[in-house]
Design a protein around this motif. Structure first.
Motif, PDB file in Angstrom:
ATOM      1  N   ASP B  59       0.855  -1.179   0.000  1.00 51.92           N
ATOM      2  CA  ASP B  59       0.000   0.000   0.000  1.00 51.92           C
ATOM      3  C   ASP B  59       0.894   1.233   0.000  1.00 51.92           C
ATOM      4  N   PHE B  60       0.292   2.357   0.190  1.00 56.89           N
ATOM      5  CA  PHE B  60       1.045   3.587  -0.019  1.00 56.89           C
ATOM      6  C   PHE B  60       1.882   3.985   1.184  1.00 56.89           C
ATOM      7  N   PHE B  61       1.768   3.248   2.304  1.00 55.16           N
ATOM      8  CA  PHE B  61       2.401   3.687   3.539  1.00 55.16           C
ATOM      9  C   PHE B  61       3.925   3.857   3.423  1.00 55.16           C
ATOM     10  N   TYR B  62       4.623   2.763   3.121  1.00 54.07           N
ATOM     11  CA  TYR B  62       6.085   2.844   3.063  1.00 54.07           C
ATOM     12  C   TYR B  62       6.588   3.750   1.940  1.00 54.07           C
ATOM     13  N   PRO B  63       6.043   3.588   0.708  1.00 49.79           N
ATOM     14  CA  PRO B  63       6.505   4.511  -0.335  1.00 49.79           C
ATOM     15  C   PRO B  63       6.268   5.972   0.032  1.00 49.79           C
ATOM     16  N   SER B  64       5.153   6.242   0.722  1.00 47.55           N
ATOM     17  CA  SER B  64       4.879   7.651   1.021  1.00 47.55           C
ATOM     18  C   SER B  64       5.881   8.192   2.050  1.00 47.55           C
ATOM     19  N   ILE B  65       6.288   7.327   3.000  1.00 47.87           N
ATOM     20  CA  ILE B  65       7.310   7.770   3.962  1.00 47.87           C
ATOM     21  C   ILE B  65       8.633   7.994   3.219  1.00 47.87           C
ATOM     22  N   MET B  66       8.904   7.104   2.276  1.00 43.96           N
ATOM     23  CA  MET B  66      10.118   7.253   1.475  1.00 43.96           C
ATOM     24  C   MET B  66      10.095   8.591   0.748  1.00 43.96           C
ATOM     25  N   LEU B  67       8.946   8.887   0.127  1.00 44.33           N
ATOM     26  CA  LEU B  67       8.841  10.140  -0.625  1.00 44.33           C
ATOM     27  C   LEU B  67       8.970  11.346   0.294  1.00 44.33           C
ATOM     28  N   SER B  68       8.336  11.265   1.456  1.00 46.82           N
ATOM     29  CA  SER B  68       8.412  12.441   2.326  1.00 46.82           C
ATOM     30  C   SER B  68       9.828  12.601   2.863  1.00 46.82           C
ATOM     31  N   THR B  69      10.552  11.485   3.027  1.00 46.01           N
ATOM     32  CA  THR B  69      11.954  11.581   3.430  1.00 46.01           C
ATOM     33  C   THR B  69      12.752  12.338   2.368  1.00 46.01           C
ATOM     34  N   ILE B  70      12.499  11.979   1.107  1.00 42.99           N
ATOM     35  CA  ILE B  70      13.241  12.637   0.026  1.00 42.99           C
ATOM     36  C   ILE B  70      12.871  14.116  -0.041  1.00 42.99           C
ATOM     37  N   ARG B  71      11.589  14.394   0.203  1.00 44.12           N
ATOM     38  CA  ARG B  71      11.167  15.804   0.190  1.00 44.12           C
ATOM     39  C   ARG B  71      11.898  16.581   1.297  1.00 44.12           C
ATOM     40  N   VAL B  72      11.914  16.021   2.502  1.00 45.88           N
ATOM     41  CA  VAL B  72      12.610  16.689   3.609  1.00 45.88           C
ATOM     42  C   VAL B  72      14.091  16.861   3.268  1.00 45.88           C
ATOM     43  N   ALA B  73      14.677  15.835   2.641  1.00 46.91           N
ATOM     44  CA  ALA B  73      16.101  15.911   2.301  1.00 46.91           C
ATOM     45  C   ALA B  73      16.353  17.042   1.316  1.00 46.91           C
ATOM     46  N   ILE B  74      15.461  17.192   0.327  1.00 49.83           N
ATOM     47  CA  ILE B  74      15.656  18.258  -0.661  1.00 49.83           C
ATOM     48  C   ILE B  74      15.511  19.633   0.006  1.00 49.83           C
ATOM     49  N   GLU B  75      14.510  19.744   0.871  1.00 52.65           N
ATOM     50  CA  GLU B  75      14.338  21.018   1.582  1.00 52.65           C
ATOM     51  C   GLU B  75      15.571  21.342   2.413  1.00 52.65           C
ATOM     52  N   THR B  76      16.103  20.302   3.074  1.00 49.02           N
ATOM     53  CA  THR B  76      17.278  20.523   3.910  1.00 49.02           C
ATOM     54  C   THR B  76      18.471  20.957   3.070  1.00 49.02           C
ATOM     55  N   VAL B  77      18.662  20.299   1.925  1.00 48.14           N
ATOM     56  CA  VAL B  77      19.766  20.658   1.037  1.00 48.14           C
ATOM     57  C   VAL B  77      19.634  22.123   0.631  1.00 48.14           C
TER      58      VAL B  77
ATOM     59  N   ASP C 380       2.554   1.826  13.969  1.00 51.03           N
ATOM     60  CA  ASP C 380       3.414   2.786  13.251  1.00 51.03           C
ATOM     61  C   ASP C 380       2.588   3.605  12.264  1.00 51.03           C
ATOM     62  N   ARG C 381       1.680   2.929  11.587  1.00 52.87           N
ATOM     63  CA  ARG C 381       0.873   3.632  10.590  1.00 52.87           C
ATOM     64  C   ARG C 381      -0.029   4.660  11.255  1.00 52.87           C
ATOM     65  N   ILE C 382      -0.617   4.257  12.378  1.00 51.55           N
ATOM     66  CA  ILE C 382      -1.508   5.206  13.063  1.00 51.55           C
ATOM     67  C   ILE C 382      -0.704   6.405  13.564  1.00 51.55           C
ATOM     68  N   MET C 383       0.464   6.104  14.125  1.00 53.76           N
ATOM     69  CA  MET C 383       1.284   7.186  14.660  1.00 53.76           C
ATOM     70  C   MET C 383       1.717   8.131  13.542  1.00 53.76           C
ATOM     71  N   ALA C 384       1.971   7.564  12.381  1.00 54.99           N
ATOM     72  CA  ALA C 384       2.388   8.402  11.247  1.00 54.99           C
ATOM     73  C   ALA C 384       1.202   9.130  10.627  1.00 54.99           C
ATOM     74  N   GLY C 385       0.000   8.774  11.042  1.00 57.78           N
ATOM     75  CA  GLY C 385      -1.185   9.461  10.533  1.00 57.78           C
ATOM     76  C   GLY C 385      -1.546   9.056   9.117  1.00 57.78           C
ATOM     77  N   ARG C 386      -1.194   7.826   8.729  1.00 53.88           N
ATOM     78  CA  ARG C 386      -1.526   7.412   7.357  1.00 53.88           C
ATOM     79  C   ARG C 386      -2.374   6.165   7.339  1.00 53.88           C
TER      80      ARG C 386
END
Lengths: 266, 288, 386
Positions: B59-77, C380-386
């Motif tokens: 589902d979208f959970f892990y990929p979305s965390i991955m994407l938000s990590t990359i977004r934060v990294a770009i902002e930080t850069v 983890d999912r709930i805590m992350a709000g997704r």
């Protein structure tokens, strides 16, 4: 002309602001070292040296501090000792697979330390070997190698090949050439590389947590352990001592060398 | 001739041995583990199956965390670059006697443990922290401003940790620029700004590029700032890796997330290197 | 010479392939080559091994707890036996298990560890790190509450691989400057869902604790949750109110002490420590079926048992146990009916004067461990709000 000066002033102010921002938490750490209460908040109620006194009696933190210093120094020495030749190879020679190997050698910063920490343990387990100080040391060398490589390479690019070639054509061996020509020119970068690898090794938590044996725990690992209960302001005191040392040593050295140079000049 | 072609390898051999034994081989272990299974008791069962990867993309959970990590990294850069270039330029230009001292100051924060440094932001940004205290005393606000436990605070912590890397990388490359070049340009009638734009800035790009890459990659792998300064929902991919590997002892799945992250980073670094990277720039500089 | 060495290595490799020697020995022989020498520590490795026989390792929580252990247990033990105690530190209990699991030989360099929760005991046992202690060799074990030993015996067929050491509560603390005692008492666990406290609530990142309190909120038995969906929706609702899910005791203390949060899930001993330091307006709220847990000193497979028995006996001596109890503010496992408990220890939160632990609800290790993988991830999912 006037405009240029104002531009430069802006740059100065900007730099100052960045410094203030960068040091805000550091200053908070140092100030809280003098806080008589365990949980510092501003404004501080009172002033005391008790955490410094406690620190001077805390053999466990002091032992960890010693471990950190030893590990950091050895890491700095080994990382530059193997990093400088590697940087020479990249800048001075052409060979197959250069790009690939360059990427490989800076890979340690691309892998999250949690993963690297566990991965190395898996490998050691597979070899059926216990952990040791050597493992921790080589691990830190690998972790800090990319920084040394990046810094030394950047500097080496600017040192003209012709100097070295001239020395060689006069009959100097490659090692002599390095010692007499390249090394002095490279020294600032080597120093910067050592400083970097020392500080990174000194500050590393995650990988050290996995690799350190009970006898060579470092200060950050101790602090990580303290998170469970509460971090004693003794740690702030240790930080304050470190800051005073690092700020005063170069100032003192500069002062002494200036005195020395003056005496010599006369 | 043969001896000469061997020499680079000789110079490289200590580094290569160390990196091979302590990095390449262990990483292979991680990749192998990512195909294994985890027993309910926490034991790992050797297997070859793609279930861990399927779970990641289920589902979208892990990929979305991955994407938000990359977004934060770009902002930080981006912020690191904005905050870091001018101080680095200041070091390059200044003739102050204090210059070496100011340079050492850049590294000073590293002397205080990362955990402590990150925690101490709480004393500054918290509800009863320094800023809120001063603002409330001066009557600007009546309710404390909520500055902690959000993405801004995480980026703040990251910046504090990564800015020295950026400044020093840019400085090293600025320092290599021959100052007579800008002098010549100015004598030909360029303004200070034009000389900077036409000469200094392009020549400092290798350092900028190396700094950006370093900051980006380090951001993607860090978990302490989100853990300490982030609120619910600010976790990054390394936090999840930490939780899977350390928390639930699910090494196979943790390895799979790590493998995906590593592949992603290698692709990014490779593309980056290809078009604007360190290798490219070094090559351009060293061939003349 | 070089040829000779090569030949020897070939022989070694042959016998390795034939299975005559273990991979460990094989690598040791390979240690002749420089790289492996570096990895195993070469001659230092051997010195280390020789020393290992004369030492035993303990891993604990560090800080004041370690200081008390050093003074009351390790020093007399070393004086009596000549065996040195290597005093290690967890860092964090989960990362400790990771290190143990990743070490060689099974259990590795690790011997004794201060573990929390019976569920952790079970995790170590399930991974095969347990031993069988000879209880006759630990005379002080007789003063330990039988009730606190029961859950351990249930897991390891009536035997023990650990001695229970202390117990405590993961419960709720509130700041009485902002929340009245009446309100706290009336609301109980629901205080953590109070909309008036939006942005001023704290909780732990731990999946188990959050699910436990959500099950109390939804009126269920935490050790037998029938309606897990209700638990998840309660947790989703709560997430919007929480300012910070803390990850460590240090964070939880500074959140409460600095008034970043007014109410939070806490560890009872931490709040007691805050109260001792003058934060008397922080109060504990212990709702019915609050999350109780117990800690033990686990003995890892591969440990020299006779040394371990002796050391455990020192650790269970009342003066040591009471010093540790004051150090970490968790009551000791000793039976108040058999030893005289000093007043300071008896005043610790959650102290059970009856020595029976009746009315304390502990997490059922089998139940929670089987759900760990799914629930921890869902959390983890709930805590992350997704």
């Amino acid at each position: 002309m006037k405009k240029i000066i104002s531009g430069w002033t802006l740059i100065k102010i900007y730099t100052l602001l960045v410094y203030v921002w960068m040091f805000a938490p550091i200053i908070a750490v140092v100030i809280l070292a003098f806080n008589p209460h365990q949980f510092g908040s501003f404004p501080m109620e009172g002033f005391s040296f008790k955490w410094f006194v406690k620190l001077s009696h805390n053999s466990s933190i002091l032992a960890a501090f010693k471990n950190s210093l030893i590990l950091g120094s050895l890491t700095a020495i080994f990382a530059t000792a193997i990093g400088v030749p590697a940087a020479m190879a990249f800048i001075r020679y052409d060979f197959k697979g250069k790009d690939l190997i360059n990427t490989l050698l800076i890979a340690p910063i691309m892998i999250p330390e949690v993963v690297l920490g566990v991965a190395l343990l898996l490998f050691i387990r597979w070899l059926q070997q216990p952990k040791s100080f050597m493992l921790l040391l080589i691990g830190h060398v690998v972790l800090t190698l990319p920084y040394v490589l990046l810094i030394v390479q950047a500097r080496l690019v600017g040192i003209r090949k012709e100097y070295e070639e001239a020395a060689m054509s006069l009959g100097a061996s490659p090692f002599q050439t390095f010692r007499e020509i390249t090394f002095p020119l490279l020294a600032p970068a080597i120093f910067a590389g050592m400083l970097f690898s020392f500080t990174i090794s000194f500050d590393d938590v995650t990988a050290t947590l996995f690799w350190a044996t009970a006898q060579n725990q470092t200060v950050p690992v101790k602090i990580f352990g303290m998170l469970r209960n509460s971090i004693s302001p003794e740690i702030n005191a240790l930080g304050a001592v470190m800051i005073v040392l690092t700020v005063s040593t170069p100032l003192l050295a500069g002062f002494i060398s200036r005195r020395f140079a003056k005496g010599k000049g006369k | 001739m043969k001896e000469k072609s061997l020499r680079p390898w000789l110079l490289l051999s200590p580094s290569l041995t160390a990196v091979f034994l302590l990095l390449v081989v262990p990483v292979c272990f991680v990749v192998v583990y990512s195909f294994w299974l985890r027993a309910p008791s926490g034991q790992d069962i050797p297997a070859f199956q793609l279930g861990n990867y399927a779970k990641f993309f289920a589902d979208f959970f892990y990929p979305s965390i991955m994407l938000s990590t990359i977004r934060v990294a770009i902002e930080t850069v981006f912020l690191c670059l904005v905050m870091g270039y001018i101080p680095a330029y200041f070091f390059y230009k200044t003739e102050s006697k204090l210059k070496p001292f100011l340079m050492i100051l850049v590294m000073l924060p590293f002397w205080i443990s990362f955990i402590i440094r990150t925690l101490s932001w709480i004393n500054i940004l918290g509800d009863s922290g320094l800023i809120n205290h001063v603002l409330m005393k001066m009557g600007f606000i009546h309710e404390p401003l909520a500055m902690l436990y959000n993405e801004g605070a995480v980026i703040m912590g990251l910046l504090q940790y990564l800015l020295p890397f950026m400044i020093l990388n840019i400085y090293v490359s600025l320092d290599g620029i021959d100052k007579s070049l800008t002098e010549a340009a100015k004598s030909l009638g360029c303004t200070e700004w034009q000389a900077f734009k036409e000469i200094t800035l392009p020549l400092s790009l290798p350092g900028v590029s190396a700094g950006c890459l370093l900051v980006f990659v380090l951001t993607c792998g860090t978990y302490l700032p989100p853990m300490i300064l982030g609120g619910p929902g600010n976790e990054m991919i390394a936090n999840l890796i930490f939780k899977r590997i350390i928390g639930t002892l699910d090494w196979p799945f943790g390895s799979a997330i790590s493998t995906i992250l590593m592949i992603l980073l290698v692709i990014i670094v490779y593309t980056y290197n290809r078009y604007m990277g360190i290798g490219q720039i070094f090559k351009a500089l060293s061939t003349d | 010479m070089a040829n000779d060495l090569g030949e020897r290595l070939d022989n070694v490799y042959e016998s390795y392939k034939e299975g005559k020697i273990s991979r460990r020995d094989f690598v040791k022989y390979l240690g002749i080559s420089g790289a492996a020498l570096g990895l195993v520590g070469g001659p230092f490795g051997m010195i280390r091994q020789a020393m290992a026989a004369k030492s035993i390792r303990f891993d604990g929580w560090g800080g004041t707890v370690s200081e008390a252990f050093r003074k009351y247990a390790f020093k007399p033990f070393t004086d009596a036996t000549g065996i040195k105690v290597i005093d290690g530190e967890f860092g964090n209990a989960d990362s400790y298990l990771t290190r143990v699991k990743a070490s060689y030989p099974p259990g590795g360099e690790y011997n004794l560890a201060h573990l929390s929760g019976v569920f952790d005991y079970k995790r170590y046992v399930d991974l095969g790190f347990d031993v069988v202690l000879d209880e006759d060799k630990i005379p002080n074990l007789k003063t330990v509450m039988p009730a606190i030993m029961k859950p351990y015996r249930a897991i390891t067929n009536g035997k023990l691989s650990a001695v229970p050491y202390d117990y405590g509560l993961t419960t709720i603390a509130y700041n009485s400057k902002f929340i009245s005692d009446d309100k706290a008492k009336k609301m109980g666990a629901a205080l953590l869902w109070d909309k008036d406290l939006k942005g001023k609530l704290g909780s732990w990142t731990d999946w188990r604790t959050n699910i436990w309190y959500a099950s109390l909120k939804t009126g269920q038995n935490p050790n037998d949750i029938k309606d897990i969906k209700a638990v998840w929706s309660a947790l989703k609702e709560q997430r919007g109110l929480i300012k910070k899910y803390w990850g460590s005791g240090a964070e939880q203390m500074s959140l409460l002490a600095n008034e970043e949060v007014y109410a939070s899930i806490v560890w009872s001993g931490r709040v007691k420590t805050l109260q001792n330091q003058g934060h008397t307006h922080l109060k504990l709220l212990i709702p019915e079926n609050a999350f109780s847990w117990q800690e033990c000193i686990f003995v890892m497979k591969g440990t020299d048992l006779s040394a371990a028995h002796k050391l455990l006996n020192y650790m269970l001596a009342p003066e040591c146990a009471f010093a540790i109890a004051s150090g970490q503010s968790y009551p000791p496992s000793l039976d108040p009916r058999k030893v005289t408990v000093p007043g300071a220890v008896a005043g610790l939160p959650g102290f059970d004067a009856t020595g029976t632990l009746n009315g304390y609800l502990f997490a059922d290790p089998g139940y929670w461990n089987t759900h760990q993988l799914d629930w921890a991830e869902k959390w983890d999912r709930i805590m992350a709000g997704r």
